[in-house]
Design an enzyme around this catalytic site. Structure first.
Site, short mmCIF file in Angstrom:
data_model
loop_
_atom_site.label_atom_id
_atom_site.label_comp_id
_atom_site.label_asym_id
_atom_site.label_seq_id
_atom_site.Cartn_x
_atom_site.Cartn_y
_atom_site.Cartn_z
N ASP A 109 -1.14 5.81 -2.90
CA ASP A 109 -2.50 5.24 -2.88
C ASP A 109 -2.84 4.41 -1.65
OD1 ASP A 109 -1.45 2.64 -3.46
OD2 ASP A 109 -3.25 2.19 -4.64
N GLU A 110 -1.99 4.45 -0.62
CA GLU A 110 -2.31 3.61 0.54
C GLU A 110 -1.78 4.20 1.84
OE1 GLU A 110 0.34 -0.13 0.56
OE2 GLU A 110 0.55 0.74 -1.43
N ASP B 55 -6.13 0.85 0.65
CA ASP B 55 -5.39 0.95 -0.62
C ASP B 55 -6.39 1.07 -1.78
OD1 ASP B 55 -2.41 -0.31 -1.83
OD2 ASP B 55 -4.16 -0.27 -3.13
#
Ligand code: DCP
Ligand code: MG
Ligand code: MG
Length: 371
Positions: free
Chosen positions: A112-113, A17
């Site tokens: 984002d992860e 992340d």
């Protein structure tokens, strides 16, 4: 025997992340922002909220989802930056491709992860931890950004682990040590345990994951039903859910509760626009378009309803979604109506390539009609 079974089925999962994703991208783009408290989000006079706060800003107590006004009270010298979704989207695609260069078993969870299943890559020479270190170095070298990584035998533990040592963290939970790792954490760290469930658990004296794990299955089921049993399994570090490479999602949506109930058309429009941005970038990122756009509305008294429109030609951009969602919002606005939550959703999803073929064939049909 059982032990061998466990070892044979032992998986090695990474959860990666980005640290302060939007804010870090902005600091990368503009060197004058580096080392400074940066907040990305909507303007305070429009009741904007913080989407992402740099770690410098977090030092002053600024957090995601906090009203921008509050953020600026806590950190008056914070630098506000407008979100650039197109850029975040591009960085997201880049990081996912770095992940896919390591293994094809990548499950993105958001921009984002992602989870990576590296079980088959691990050997005598390279451990899952080595792979995680390599991954962090690669992301830093190629993108100039830091990620935090959790390494564990399941998705749920890996996700909790990645959050333990932010920013630029690496947390490894060895197989067999899941329970000890989880026990001291607050119950809200568990997947699916929100503030409401946490409050109900607290009333029964259950504050930590360890407290929860010592409750009987019967008690969990009597108080929380099936979800209770699932919570109990997660509290013991038991999670067999696989890394799913491409999830067929039937809809994409984003919703947000307002800081204070609002009847202000400008603030509500602004929120719809921001939610549309998130939905639109998600569609772009997945290469899909939507045939229907939905608006979910919850009033101050918790009455909840949806409005939806099926579009003549599918949309796949933030602007397209915003236009349709705004049209749905307009007739619902009135000075007596205070809204508590707004959601924007996209349904009837098809790959954009397919939508183009569909539209081309319609054009051909129409042309055919003229002959
Ligand atoms: N985001 C948002 N609104 C929220 C939460 C997140 O718009 N309420 C956006 C902005 C974040 C991005 O999603 O940058 C990623 O969310 P994360 O929860 O991973 O938060 P950050 O990456 O910003 O910080 P962290 O270092 O805690 O992961
Ligand atoms: Mg993040
Ligand atoms: Mg995230």
């Amino acid at each position: 025997m059982a032990e061998w079974d466990e070892i044979l089925h032992m998986r090695q999962i990474l959860h990666a992340d980005f640290d302060a994703f939007y804010a870090s991208v902005e600091q990368r783009e503009d060197p004058t922002l580096r080392g400074k408290p940066v907040v990305v989000g909507g303007r305070p006079e429009l009741r904007g909220v913080v989407a992402s706060a740099s770690y410098e800003a977090r030092g002053f107590g600024v957090r995601s989802a906090m009203p921008m006004r509050t953020a600026l009270q806590r950190c008056p010298h914070a630098i506000m930056v407008n979100a650039d979704f197109r850029l975040y989207n591009q960085v997201s695609r880049q990081v996912m491709s770095i992940f896919r260069n390591i293994t094809s078993l990548v499950e993105p969870l958001s921009l984002d992860e992602a989870f990576l299943d590296v079980t088959d890559l691990v050997n005598d020479k390279e451990s899952a931890t080595d792979i995680a270190i390599k991954l962090k170095e690669k992301v830093r070298a190629v993108l100039g950004l830091t990620i935090s990584v959790g390494v564990a035998s399941s998705k749920s533990v890996a996700k909790i682990a990645s959050d333990m040592d932010k920013p630029d963290g690496l947390t490894v939970v060895a197989c067999g040590e899941e329970r000890e790792f989880l026990a001291p954490l607050t119950v809200e760290k568990l997947w699916g345990v929100g503030p409401k469930t946490a409050e109900r658990l607290a009333q029964a004296g259950v504050l930590t994951v360890g407290d929860l794990s010592s409750k009987t299955n019967e008690w969990m089921q009597a108080n929380f039903g099936q979800v209770g049993l699932q919570m109990k399994r997660l509290s013991l570090g038991e999670d067999q859910s696989p890394v799913v490479v491409s999830r067929e999602r039937k809809s994409v949506s984003a919703e947000m509760t307002l800081a204070t109930d609002s009847n202000d058309p400008e603030a509500l429009h602004d929120l719809v626009r921001r939610l549309s941005d998130r939905v639109g970038t998600d569609l772009e990122y997945r290469g899909i378009v939507a045939k229907t756009v939905k608006l979910k509305l919850r009033l101050a008294d918790y009455t909840t309803f949806t409005r939806q429109e099926t579009l003549i030609s599918p949309v796949g951009s933030a602007e397209g979604i915003a236009e349709a969602a705004t049209k749905l919002l307009l007739p619902e606005l009135s000075t007596e109506r205070f809204f508590r939550l707004i959601g924007v959703g996209a349904g009837g999803l098809v790959p954009s390539s397919q939508a183009q073929i569909h539209m081309e064939s319609m054009t051909q049909l129409r042309l055919g009609g003229f002959e």
